[in-house]
Design a protein around this motif. Structure first.
Motif, mmCIF file in Angstrom:
data_model
loop_
_atom_site.group_PDB
_atom_site.id
_atom_site.type_symbol
_atom_site.label_atom_id
_atom_site.label_comp_id
_atom_site.label_asym_id
_atom_site.label_seq_id
_atom_site.Cartn_x
_atom_site.Cartn_y
_atom_site.Cartn_z
ATOM 1 N N PHE A 538 2.082 -0.008 -0.231
ATOM 2 C CA PHE A 538 0.753 -0.247 -0.791
ATOM 3 C C PHE A 538 -0.212 0.293 0.165
ATOM 4 O O PHE A 538 -0.033 0.276 1.322
ATOM 5 N N PHE A 539 -1.550 0.505 -0.350
ATOM 6 C CA PHE A 539 -2.511 1.252 0.367
ATOM 7 C C PHE A 539 -3.922 1.071 -0.085
ATOM 8 O O PHE A 539 -4.173 0.805 -1.399
ATOM 9 N N ARG A 540 -4.843 0.850 0.752
ATOM 10 C CA ARG A 540 -6.423 0.391 0.227
ATOM 11 C C ARG A 540 -7.117 1.764 0.631
ATOM 12 O O ARG A 540 -7.220 1.949 1.946
ATOM 13 N N ASP A 541 -7.811 2.337 -0.303
ATOM 14 C CA ASP A 541 -8.765 3.497 0.102
ATOM 15 C C ASP A 541 -10.419 2.928 -0.128
ATOM 16 O O ASP A 541 -10.663 2.604 -1.262
ATOM 17 N N THR A 542 -11.082 2.919 0.795
ATOM 18 C CA THR A 542 -12.427 2.315 0.883
ATOM 19 C C THR A 542 -13.450 3.654 1.106
ATOM 20 O O THR A 542 -14.271 3.420 0.996
ATOM 21 N N LEU A 543 -12.756 4.904 1.361
ATOM 22 C CA LEU A 543 -13.661 5.964 1.383
ATOM 23 C C LEU A 543 -13.867 6.824 0.192
ATOM 24 O O LEU A 543 -13.434 7.930 0.042
ATOM 25 N N VAL A 544 -14.495 6.295 -0.896
ATOM 26 C CA VAL A 544 -14.665 6.692 -2.131
ATOM 27 C C VAL A 544 -16.037 6.740 -2.380
ATOM 28 O O VAL A 544 -17.026 6.072 -1.717
ATOM 29 N N THR A 545 -16.449 7.577 -3.477
ATOM 30 C CA THR A 545 -17.926 7.641 -4.188
ATOM 31 C C THR A 545 -17.961 7.341 -5.263
ATOM 32 O O THR A 545 -17.369 7.424 -6.115
ATOM 33 N N PRO A 546 -18.992 5.919 -5.323
ATOM 34 C CA PRO A 546 -18.993 5.654 -6.662
ATOM 35 C C PRO A 546 -19.390 6.667 -7.871
ATOM 36 O O PRO A 546 -20.090 7.794 -7.822
ATOM 37 N N GLY A 547 -19.076 6.515 -9.030
ATOM 38 C CA GLY A 547 -19.080 7.467 -10.207
ATOM 39 C C GLY A 547 -18.140 8.571 -10.122
ATOM 40 O O GLY A 547 -18.116 9.322 -11.273
ATOM 41 N N LYS A 548 -17.359 8.709 -9.247
ATOM 42 C CA LYS A 548 -16.211 9.808 -9.168
ATOM 43 C C LYS A 548 -14.950 9.310 -9.858
ATOM 44 O O LYS A 548 -14.628 8.001 -9.715
ATOM 45 N N THR A 549 -14.192 10.322 -10.323
ATOM 46 C CA THR A 549 -12.750 9.975 -10.625
ATOM 47 C C THR A 549 -11.824 10.697 -9.761
ATOM 48 O O THR A 549 -11.891 11.740 -9.306
ATOM 49 N N TYR A 550 -10.845 9.607 -9.265
ATOM 50 C CA TYR A 550 -9.757 10.295 -8.286
ATOM 51 C C TYR A 550 -8.538 10.205 -8.951
ATOM 52 O O TYR A 550 -8.100 9.362 -9.755
ATOM 53 N N GLU A 551 -7.605 11.070 -8.392
ATOM 54 C CA GLU A 551 -6.243 11.026 -8.785
ATOM 55 C C GLU A 551 -5.345 10.999 -7.315
ATOM 56 O O GLU A 551 -5.712 11.536 -6.443
ATOM 57 N N TYR A 552 -4.255 10.121 -7.427
ATOM 58 C CA TYR A 552 -3.632 9.705 -6.194
ATOM 59 C C TYR A 552 -2.236 10.065 -6.540
ATOM 60 O O TYR A 552 -1.637 10.084 -7.863
ATOM 61 N N GLY A 553 -1.411 10.523 -5.624
ATOM 62 C CA GLY A 553 0.004 10.871 -5.525
ATOM 63 C C GLY A 553 0.601 10.220 -4.274
ATOM 64 O O GLY A 553 0.016 10.284 -2.961
ATOM 65 N N ILE A 554 1.823 9.894 -4.192
ATOM 66 C CA ILE A 554 2.634 9.380 -2.960
ATOM 67 C C ILE A 554 3.953 10.198 -2.697
ATOM 68 O O ILE A 554 4.571 10.352 -3.758
ATOM 69 N N SER A 555 4.140 10.513 -1.400
ATOM 70 C CA SER A 555 5.262 11.082 -1.284
ATOM 71 C C SER A 555 6.092 10.168 -0.327
ATOM 72 O O SER A 555 5.673 9.703 0.547
ATOM 73 N N SER A 556 7.445 10.267 0.041
ATOM 74 C CA SER A 556 8.310 9.777 0.829
ATOM 75 C C SER A 556 8.563 10.652 1.965
ATOM 76 O O SER A 556 8.433 11.690 1.878
ATOM 77 N N VAL A 557 8.844 9.906 3.140
ATOM 78 C CA VAL A 557 9.205 10.575 4.233
ATOM 79 C C VAL A 557 10.413 10.085 5.172
ATOM 80 O O VAL A 557 10.564 9.057 5.135
ATOM 81 N N ASP A 558 11.292 11.047 5.506
ATOM 82 C CA ASP A 558 12.456 10.654 6.404
ATOM 83 C C ASP A 558 12.298 10.899 7.824
ATOM 84 O O ASP A 558 10.971 11.045 8.198
ATOM 85 N N ALA A 559 13.460 10.399 8.587
ATOM 86 C CA ALA A 559 13.142 10.436 10.042
ATOM 87 C C ALA A 559 13.125 11.744 10.367
ATOM 88 O O ALA A 559 12.686 11.842 11.753
ATOM 89 N N PHE A 560 13.405 12.793 9.993
ATOM 90 C CA PHE A 560 13.233 13.998 10.439
ATOM 91 C C PHE A 560 11.833 14.706 9.781
ATOM 92 O O PHE A 560 11.749 15.965 9.897
ATOM 93 N N ALA A 561 10.936 14.079 9.418
ATOM 94 C CA ALA A 561 9.757 14.583 8.935
ATOM 95 C C ALA A 561 9.713 15.187 7.524
ATOM 96 O O ALA A 561 8.759 16.088 7.419
ATOM 97 N N ASN A 562 10.797 15.185 6.792
ATOM 98 C CA ASN A 562 10.905 16.000 5.574
ATOM 99 C C ASN A 562 10.268 15.033 4.445
ATOM 100 O O ASN A 562 10.286 13.674 4.516
ATOM 101 N N GLN A 563 9.538 15.465 3.662
ATOM 102 C CA GLN A 563 8.956 14.873 2.727
ATOM 103 C C GLN A 563 9.478 15.021 1.277
ATOM 104 O O GLN A 563 10.068 16.191 0.883
ATOM 105 N N SER A 564 9.269 14.217 0.402
ATOM 106 C CA SER A 564 9.735 14.288 -0.850
ATOM 107 C C SER A 564 8.716 15.063 -1.892
ATOM 108 O O SER A 564 7.548 15.453 -1.327
#
Length: 668
Positions: A538-564
């Motif tokens: 989970f994550f809290r994003d407080t650096l947003v601007t009122p009235g705007k619409t945002y899209e979020y996505g999450i990637s996983s990271v392994d021990a070798f810094a590889n991302q999904s």
């Protein structure tokens, strides 16, 4: 005045020129004043005379001067005609007298004396432009004692006949002499060859021209100052223009600068012309490089050639170098034009180098690039082994390569580096092609992530001598694996922040150690990373601007810094109510100047936008924007009209919802 102008008129006729083609200098033919002297024209022949002998009627002339203009004349000089050619020679000097005899083609002094007595203009010619000649025959006298002179100084010339009877020829005050500006001559034509320079300065003929003579000055490229090379050139008139012609013999290859300065019969000088520079050399006669040779010497190649002529046409010598006989020549160096050799230390053993040498010329019209002299040579091969490479490092980059780098060897005769790899120092083998750089990237495609690999580098020179192996370095590859993307990403607005949560893939997959959160404003093409590696889902994003619409996505990271790959997206619009709200109330009052508005202050922004509409309209229009205030006077309200007002709060260019609407009729 007319009698004195006759002197010049007769001279002009002798030279084949019209009276309008040459001026006499300062205006007024009697006195010719300058800063250092006053030249007095004694007398002139009668009109129509072809002889300038003014002593046939008079025995002598007397010149008197009234220095202060009070009428007190004092005798200054008595002027006579010479009594013999010997006296003429004494007065004029042997050089001028001999030149006169040659010019009039006299066999002896007696014949020259007869011509001198006759004053024949046709035979005497240009000598009547010579101050020394005119003074020696008594037609001119020069007053050099002029320190006490002033504009009111008066000169008087009297003629005395054989009986001693005197007659005043003229009386003239210095201030009556009119001065005329000199014309400013410009170079009109220049003919320059290897051994001669011919220059002509010209100017359209003015209405009145004081310039009778001109001096020419010269300076070479090796001298510091100008010197006189022609003291007295005649200013002549042709085709309604004044001209000064000058010619002299010169040495080939000199860079010479000239200018001319006009002056009149009295010695007054005008402004000099602009300096003009010329090379006494034609392009066809410029020498190129000869005797060019290349020899092998200790750790270098020695280039030599014959010296160029010591001439100002050369600005330098250019050395060009290539490993090909036909192309790719580059400038290796530029030398002075006096150089006769060059030592090239930037050469490799056993390598053939091709050289071109050519003189560089000063920028000058008609000069082109000279041809080059060509030669080649090579330095003998040395049998020494190169030093072993140092500074070898190995690291893994994000593109799945092992990156090897090392220090550059100091030798110039290197052919290439080679990279060796093995699992121990005893089983290493070459894995690379010849490398000209100091970096090599080894693909991890066939490497085992569980194995420690050893790398080393060695170098070969042009003689095919190999160095020792460098100090080895070891590295274990971090091989990439599949990384699962998080699922079930959700977003909601709470406590003035976007709260995100997703599937906990860390608990499902052993190789996943955390997550990275990405965000973009809806409509933008690229995502931005807004988190470090998060360990919890989970994550809290407080650096947003009122009235705007945002899209979020999450990637996983392994021990070798590889991302999904990025997870499915979640979208959320940021509400404005939690950031800014309109005033809680609105008060309207009629005032003499207009409608007064006031409202309670807002603790979440003190900038406001005022809207208004007539009660008969459904559309509001913006009346004003108020900053740092809670009152406003609307002076634009029309009396008798019922208006409806409303307010919004403004924060960072974002407006809140409108507050309650209030109506008031503007009093008449």
């Amino acid at each position: 005045m007319k009698r004195f102008n006759l002197i010049i008129a007769l001279l002009i006729a002798a030279m084949g020129l019209s009276a309008q083609q040459i001026q006499t200098g300062v205006v007024g033919g009697h006195l010719l004043p300058s800063d250092k002297q006053v030249t007095v024209m004694v007398n002139a022949p009668d009109a129509g005379s072809k002889s300038l002998n003014i002593f046939k009627k008079y025995k002598r002339y007397e010149v008197s001067k009234d220095q202060n203009g009070t009428g007190n004349f004092k005798k200054q000089a008595t002027v006579t005609f010479p009594v013999s050619y010997s006296e003429f020679k004494k007065r004029a000097g042997s050089s001028l007298a001999d030149e006169f005899k040659i010019q009039v083609k006299a066999k002896d002094d007696a014949e020259a004396w007869a011509i001198l007595q006759s004053g024949d203009v046709q035979k005497i010619g240009y000598f009547f432009l010579s101050r020394e000649f005119l003074e020696s025959i008594g037609m001119m006298w020069t007053d050099t004692d002029v320190k006490g002179n002033s504009p009111v100084t008066v000169y008087r010339v009297s003629a005395v006949d054989a009986g001693g009877k005197a007659e005043v020829i003229y009386t003239e005050v210095v201030s009556a002499v009119k001065r005329v500006p000199f014309p400013r001559f410009k170079l009109n034509r220049a003919l320059v060859a290897d051994s001669v320079v011919q220059l002509t300065w010209s100017i359209p003929a003015p209405a009145s021209n004081p310039a009778v003579f001109a001096s020419v000055y010269k300076k070479s490229s090796t001298s510091k100052r100008f010197t006189v090379v022609a003291e007295r050139l005649i200013v002549y008139n042709r085709d309604d223009s004044l001209h000064v012609y000058f010619t002299e013999k010169v040495n080939p290859g000199e860079l010479l600068t000239y200018y001319m300065q006009p002056y009149d019969m009295a010695g007054n000088r005008g402004a000099g012309s602009d300096p003009t520079s010329h090379l006494t050399k034609s392009f066809k006669s410029i020498a190129a490089i000869s005797g060019f040779k290349v020899k092998d010497t200790t750790n270098a190649l020695y280039l030599s050639w014959n010296a160029l002529p010591r001439q100002a046409v050369y600005s330098g010598i250019q050395i060009l170098k290539s490993r090909s006989a036909q192309k790719d020549f580059v400038v290796a160096d530029t030398l002075s034009p006096n150089a006769v050799n060059y030592l090239d230390r930037k050469v490799l053993p056993n390598m053939v180098y091709y050289y071109q040498v050519r003189p560089l010329l000063v920028p000058y019209p008609g000069f082109k690039m000279l041809p080059t002299a060509t030669a080649n040579g090579s330095m003998q091969v040395k049998k020494e082994r190169p030093s072993k490479p140092g500074g070898l490092t190995a690291k893994q980059d994000s593109t799945r390569f092992i990156v090897l780098s090392w220090d550059k060897n100091p030798e110039l005769d290197l052919f290439a580096y080679y990279v060796l790899r093995g699992t121990s120092a005893k089983d290493m083998r070459v894995i690379s092609p010849p490398i000209r750089d100091t970096v090599y990237r080894d693909s991890m495609k066939y490497l085992n992530g569980a194995t420690q690999y050893i790398y080393a580098v060695q170098v070969m020179n042009l003689a095919q001598n190999m160095s020792d192996l460098s100090a080895p370095v070891g590295i274990r590859p971090l091989k990439a694996q599949y990384v699962a993307s998080p699922a079930g990403v959700q977003s909601r607005w709470a406590d003035k922040a976007v709260n995100l949560q997703w599937e906990n893939t860390v608990a499902v997959y052993d190789n996943v150690i955390g997550y990275i959160v990405f965000r973009r404003e809806k409509g933008e093409p690229l995502f931005k990373v807004i988190s470090k590696v998060e360990r919890l889902p989970f994550f809290r994003d407080t650096l947003v601007t009122p009235g705007k619409t945002y899209e979020y996505g999450i990637s996983s990271v392994d021990a070798f810094a590889n991302q999904s790959l990025l997870s499915p997206l979640t979208e959320l619009m940021i509400p404005t109510d939690d950031f800014i709200a309109p005033p809680s109330d609105l008060y309207l009052t009629n005032k003499p100047e207009g409608v007064g508005l006031s409202w309670p202050g807002n603790d979440r922004g003190n900038h406001y936008v005022i809207y208004r509409r007539p009660a008969s309209s459904k559309t509001f229009s913006k009346v004003a924007m108020v900053e740092n205030a809670s009152t406003y006077l609307d002076k634009t309200a029309v009396p008798g009209v019922l208006y409806v007002y409303k307010l919004t709060a403004l924060l960072d260019q974002i407006e809140s919802k409108a507050g309650q609407e209030k109506a008031v009729r503007r009093q008449k």
